[in-house]
Design a protein around this motif. Structure first.
Motif: not given
Length: 133
Positions: A8-11, A51-61
């Motif tokens: 899942v790619i955030g941007s 994957l973190p990006g402009k539209t999505h960032k995971p809410d955990f590590k």
């Protein structure tokens, strides 16, 4: 028994990045491994990289098991990819290590439930191939 890799790619700016290429390389390796092992049923692992990006960032590590579908025989695992890996020269090694970790975790999970999983066979198939470019 199979292992699948998703992302899942955030941007869109991550298209063609080091992590994108590493994921594609590993997805191809898994496809070859599934072909080698054949689909003889049993359990499967579905690893999704977030994957973190402009539209999505995971809410955990880190990595987490999200669920096991007993009807499909699939263990779903998610892993949050840190931003520093997105363009890293180590991205391919990182993706490989994540997959190895997911296979180890799945083996423990399936073993605890008395479900057969070819841990050693998958580990050997996922080892780097010196002949690959």
């Amino acid at each position: 028994m199979s292992i699948y890799l998703n992302a899942v790619i955030g941007s869109r700016e991550l298209e063609g990045s080091a992590i994108d290429k590493a994921i594609m390389t590993m997805a191809l390796r898994l496809a070859k491994a599934r072909k080698t092992l054949g689909n003889n049923g049993g359990v499967a692992v579905d690893l999704t990289l977030l994957l973190p990006g402009k539209t999505h960032k995971p809410d955990f590590k880190g990595m987490r098991m999200t669920r096991f579908s007993s009807t499909e025989g699939v263990l779903y695992i998610e892993s949050a990819v840190p931003e520093k890996m997105l363009h890293s020269e180590q991205a391919e090694l990182y993706v490989s290590a994540l997959l190895q970790d997911a296979v180890d975790n799945a083996a423990d999970y399936f073993s605890d439930r008395g479900l057969a999983f070819s841990h050693a066979q998958w580990q050997s198939l996922l080892q780097p191939d010196d002949n690959e470019p």
